[in-house]
Design a protein around this motif. Sequence first.
Motif, short mmCIF file in Angstrom:
data_model
loop_
_atom_site.label_atom_id
_atom_site.label_comp_id
_atom_site.label_asym_id
_atom_site.label_seq_id
_atom_site.Cartn_x
_atom_site.Cartn_y
_atom_site.Cartn_z
N UNK A 52 5.57 -7.08 8.59
CA UNK A 52 6.09 -5.90 8.25
C UNK A 52 4.87 -4.75 8.82
N UNK A 53 3.56 -5.18 8.47
CA UNK A 53 2.54 -4.04 8.76
C UNK A 53 2.41 -4.12 10.40
N UNK A 54 2.88 -5.06 11.06
CA UNK A 54 2.84 -4.90 12.70
C UNK A 54 3.95 -3.94 13.15
N UNK A 56 5.75 -1.79 11.01
CA UNK A 56 5.96 -0.96 9.99
C UNK A 56 5.93 0.64 10.61
N UNK A 57 6.63 1.55 9.83
CA UNK A 57 6.56 2.83 10.18
C UNK A 57 5.14 3.09 9.84
N UNK A 58 4.15 4.03 10.51
CA UNK A 58 2.96 4.24 10.41
C UNK A 58 2.49 5.67 10.30
N UNK A 59 1.66 6.25 9.66
CA UNK A 59 0.87 5.04 8.75
C UNK A 59 1.21 4.55 7.48
N UNK A 60 1.25 3.11 7.45
CA UNK A 60 1.80 2.66 6.44
C UNK A 60 1.31 2.96 4.95
N UNK A 61 -0.15 3.27 4.70
CA UNK A 61 -0.83 3.51 3.47
C UNK A 61 -0.27 4.92 2.95
N UNK A 211 -3.35 -3.62 -6.06
CA UNK A 211 -2.93 -2.70 -5.07
C UNK A 211 -3.92 -1.94 -4.14
N UNK A 212 -5.09 -1.67 -4.81
CA UNK A 212 -6.25 -1.34 -3.62
C UNK A 212 -6.55 -2.19 -2.86
N UNK A 213 -6.82 -3.65 -3.27
CA UNK A 213 -7.12 -4.66 -2.53
C UNK A 213 -6.23 -5.04 -1.32
N UNK A 214 -4.98 -4.72 -1.61
CA UNK A 214 -3.79 -5.10 -0.57
C UNK A 214 -3.78 -4.00 0.37
N UNK A 215 -4.07 -2.74 -0.17
CA UNK A 215 -4.14 -1.60 1.09
C UNK A 215 -5.31 -1.99 1.84
N UNK A 216 -6.46 -2.28 1.32
CA UNK A 216 -7.66 -2.46 2.03
C UNK A 216 -7.16 -3.75 3.22
N UNK A 217 -6.53 -4.64 2.73
CA UNK A 217 -6.07 -5.60 3.87
C UNK A 217 -5.43 -5.16 4.70
N UNK A 218 -4.33 -4.18 4.49
CA UNK A 218 -3.36 -3.67 5.43
C UNK A 218 -4.20 -2.52 6.32
N UNK A 219 -5.33 -2.11 5.72
CA UNK A 219 -6.10 -0.97 6.50
C UNK A 219 -7.27 -1.71 7.54
N UNK A 220 -7.10 -3.27 7.36
CA UNK A 220 -8.32 -3.99 8.37
C UNK A 220 -9.75 -3.90 7.34
N UNK A 221 -9.72 -3.48 6.39
CA UNK A 221 -11.18 -3.42 5.79
C UNK A 221 -11.60 -4.68 5.32
#
Length: 239
Positions: A52-54, A56-61, A211-221
């Motif tokens: 879904x990240x690939x 998804x409507x962006x910016x997903x965060x 939540x914050x760690x999941x967001x970091x993954x989505x953002x490529x951090x």
Amino acid sequence: MFGFSAKEDWVVSQYSSHFTAPEFNNNVKEAFEADQLNFEYGDRMKEYTDLFNKYNYQPILSLDYSTSVEELFANDQVAIIHQGNWIVPSLNSLDESFVQEKLGILPLFVGPENEGKIVAGPSWYWGGINKKKDDAVVEESKKFLDWMYTSEKGKELIVEDFKYIPSHEGYDPESISDPVSKEVYEYLLNDKSRIWTNNQYPDGFFSEALFPEFQKYLDGQNSWEEFEEKVGESFTKMR
């Protein structure tokens, strides 16, 4: 294709239940007492997340609940979102035909049985009886709850007026007005659901760790391995 609202911590928390419930054998007590989260089904969670990240409507965060439902989904800008039957009133207020003609639900394939299941749990409508009241009052309260959930009139109120998904057997699925609530109830009756494991997470875990760690993954951090390691450590520490 997707409108996953990754700005909302509760959406991420509910989503995670698809993958943590089978680790705890779909058992509320086992999930509540667990002091470790090992992401036994982390690989599948990663596959769905990457999918879904690939697309998804962006910016997903920065995508929030109201935008995903009322602007994107309701206006046919995205095809799939992570939500439940609680969006029905919002959709009906925008277009009364949308729910009946376009709304459905998709299961996720996670777990050893490799069978499509949905996550379904109680809403936040709870009832309690004050045991310190007079015995007569307590008994009448029990009778009222029995009437509300087992009498024909009570059942009618549950599905037609309150528009709840029934919490136990004995209801006619055809009496449920919107297709998603009906489908969810049928999943429950056919044992094709998983528990909302997120309700048994340690206090503050999903908002402060998951939540914050999941967001970091989505953002490529960070990598998925880092996500699992840090979230797993926080689960044990916060338990």
